[in-house]
Design a protein around this motif. Structure first.
Motif, short mmCIF file in Angstrom:
data_model
loop_
_atom_site.label_atom_id
_atom_site.label_comp_id
_atom_site.label_asym_id
_atom_site.label_seq_id
_atom_site.Cartn_x
_atom_site.Cartn_y
_atom_site.Cartn_z
N SER A 147 0.84 -1.20 0.00
CA SER A 147 0.00 0.00 0.00
C SER A 147 0.88 1.25 0.00
O SER A 147 2.06 1.21 0.35
N THR A 148 0.27 2.37 -0.38
CA THR A 148 1.03 3.63 -0.36
C THR A 148 1.46 3.96 1.06
O THR A 148 2.54 4.52 1.27
N ALA A 149 0.64 3.61 2.05
CA ALA A 149 1.00 3.86 3.45
C ALA A 149 2.23 3.04 3.83
O ALA A 149 3.14 3.54 4.52
N GLU A 150 2.28 1.78 3.38
CA GLU A 150 3.44 0.92 3.67
C GLU A 150 4.71 1.45 3.00
O GLU A 150 5.78 1.45 3.61
N ILE A 151 4.59 1.89 1.75
CA ILE A 151 5.75 2.45 1.04
C ILE A 151 6.19 3.73 1.71
O ILE A 151 7.39 3.98 1.90
N SER A 152 5.22 4.57 2.08
CA SER A 152 5.52 5.84 2.76
C SER A 152 6.29 5.60 4.06
O SER A 152 7.30 6.26 4.34
N LYS A 153 5.84 4.64 4.84
CA LYS A 153 6.49 4.33 6.11
C LYS A 153 7.89 3.78 5.89
O LYS A 153 8.84 4.16 6.59
N LYS A 154 8.02 2.89 4.92
CA LYS A 154 9.31 2.25 4.65
C LYS A 154 10.36 3.27 4.21
O LYS A 154 11.53 3.20 4.61
N LEU A 155 9.94 4.24 3.38
CA LEU A 155 10.89 5.20 2.81
C LEU A 155 10.96 6.51 3.58
O LEU A 155 11.83 7.35 3.30
N GLY A 156 10.03 6.72 4.53
CA GLY A 156 10.02 7.97 5.27
C GLY A 156 9.60 9.14 4.40
O GLY A 156 10.13 10.25 4.51
N ILE A 157 8.63 8.90 3.51
CA ILE A 157 8.15 9.91 2.57
C ILE A 157 6.65 10.12 2.80
O ILE A 157 5.93 9.17 3.10
N ASP A 158 6.21 11.35 2.63
CA ASP A 158 4.78 11.65 2.77
C ASP A 158 3.97 10.79 1.80
O ASP A 158 4.32 10.67 0.62
N SER A 159 2.87 10.21 2.26
CA SER A 159 2.07 9.30 1.44
C SER A 159 1.49 10.00 0.21
O SER A 159 1.30 9.38 -0.84
N LYS A 160 1.19 11.31 0.33
CA LYS A 160 0.66 12.04 -0.82
C LYS A 160 1.67 12.11 -1.96
O LYS A 160 1.30 12.06 -3.14
N ILE A 161 2.94 12.21 -1.61
CA ILE A 161 4.00 12.23 -2.63
C ILE A 161 4.10 10.86 -3.30
O ILE A 161 4.24 10.76 -4.52
N VAL A 162 4.00 9.81 -2.49
CA VAL A 162 4.06 8.45 -3.04
C VAL A 162 2.91 8.23 -4.02
O VAL A 162 3.10 7.71 -5.13
#
Length: 261
Positions: A147-162
Motif C-alpha cells: 500500500s502507499t502507506a506501507e511504502i511511505s512508512k518504509k521510505l520515510g516519505i509523505d504518502s501524498k507524494i508516493v
C-alpha cells in the motif's frame, strides 16, 4: 474457476494494484467475497503472486524484444521480461546501456539459442532516473501490492507524494503490476499481437488488452487476456481485417524482473 474468477483475473491484469474495495465495486460484490475468491485462487495455485514490470527507459536503459525457438532456454540478469509461447517460441525482453550493447547481448544469445525468429527494438529515449522514483519502484519490487502507506512508512516519505509519483509513473507507462498466474490451469487464454499500426487495432483489442508497449512510430505489442481460445480467434480475425501483417503469439507463461542492471 467460474466467470467471476475470470473477471477478477482480468481486472488484476489491468491493474495489479487495484484495491479489494475497488475490485468489489466493479464486480458488484462485497469486499469479503472478493478477498475470499482471491485467497481461493491462491489456494488452488492459479494465482501465484504478483510481479512488477518496469520499462527500462524509466531508469536510463534501452530495450529490445527478440524471439527464439524454445528448443533451449536461457536467462541472464539483463533479461527483464520473458513470454513463453505455444508456438515453440520464447520472447525475451533485453536491457542494455545502449543499442550496441543490446546487439552484443543478442549475439551472445545466438550462440546458445540459434538464429532469432523475430526482433523488435522500439524507438525510444531513455530518461535520467529520479532518485525518489527509483526508491519507490524498488520498494514495489519487494512487494508489488504494498500500500502507499506501507511504502511511505518504509521510505520515510509523505504518502501524498508516493501516491502522486506512482500515478505519474503508471500513466506514463513506466511501471505495471501484473499477477503471476498459472495460465494453463486457469483455463484462460493470453495472447500478444505485434503491429506496425497500433492505433488502428487499439480499439479492437480494448476489451481484452492488459498491457501495451508502443513507440512513437506507433509500432508495438498488445498483450491480451480473454476467457477462451475461441475469443482469441475472433480478436485475431478482427485485427487482421485492419492490419493483415499483425503477428500473433499465444502465451502460456509470463515472467518479469522489475529493475535490472
Amino acid at each position: 474457476m467460474d466467470e467471476l474468477d475470470k473477471k477478477i483475473l482480468l481486472y488484476l491484469f489491468r491493474d495489479g494494484r487495484i484495491s479489494i474495495r475497488s475490485l468489489a465495486s466493479l464486480l458488484n460484490l462485497t469486499p469479503p467475497t472478493v478477498l475470499y475468491r482471491i485467497k481461493n485462487l491462491e489456494k488452488e495455485e492459479i494465482l501465484e503472486g504478483f510481479q512488477l514490470l518496469v520499462n527500462p527507459n524509466f531508469y536510463g536503459k534501452y530495450y529490445s524484444f527478440i524471439a527464439f525457438k524454445n528448443l533451449m532456454d536461457m536467462d541472464d540478469k539483463w533479461v527483464f521480461l520473458k513470454f513463453k509461447c505455444v508456438e515453440w517460441l520464447n520472447v525475451y525482453g533485453i536491457v542494455g546501456g545502449s543499442n550496441a550493447e543490446i546487439e552484443d547481448r543478442i549475439s551472445f544469445m545466438r550462440k546458445t539459442l540459434g538464429e532469432p525468429v523475430m526482433q523488435y527494438t522500439p524507438l525510444q529515449q531513455p530518461l535520467p532516473p529520479k532518485e525518489l522514483d527509483i526508491k519507490i519502484v524498488k520498494a514495489l519490487q519487494e512487494d508489488p501490492r504494498a500500500s502507499t502507506a506501507e511504502i511511505s512508512k518504509k521510505l520515510g516519505i509523505d504518502s501524498k507524494i508516493v501516491i502522486k509519483r506512482l500515478k505519474i509513473m503508471k500513466n506514463r507507462g513506466y511501471i505495471s503490476v501484473i499477477p503471476k498466474i498459472n495460465i494453463p490451469k486457469s483455463g484462460m487464454s493470453v495472447f500478444s499481437m505485434f503491429s506496425k499500426r497500433v492505433p488502428e487495432i487499439r480499439d479492437t483489442l480494448s476489451p481484452c488488452r492488459v498491457l501495451e508497449i508502443v513507440d512513437k512510430n506507433n509500432v508495438g505489442i498488445e498483450v491480451c487476456l480473454t476467457e477462451n481460445i475461441e475469443n482469441v480467434r475472433n480478436y485475431v480475425r478482427a485485427v487482421r481485417e485492419k492490419d493483415k501483417e499483425a503477428d500473433v503469439m499465444i502465451i502460456y507463461d509470463i515472467n518479469t524482473k522489475g529493475i535490472v542492471e
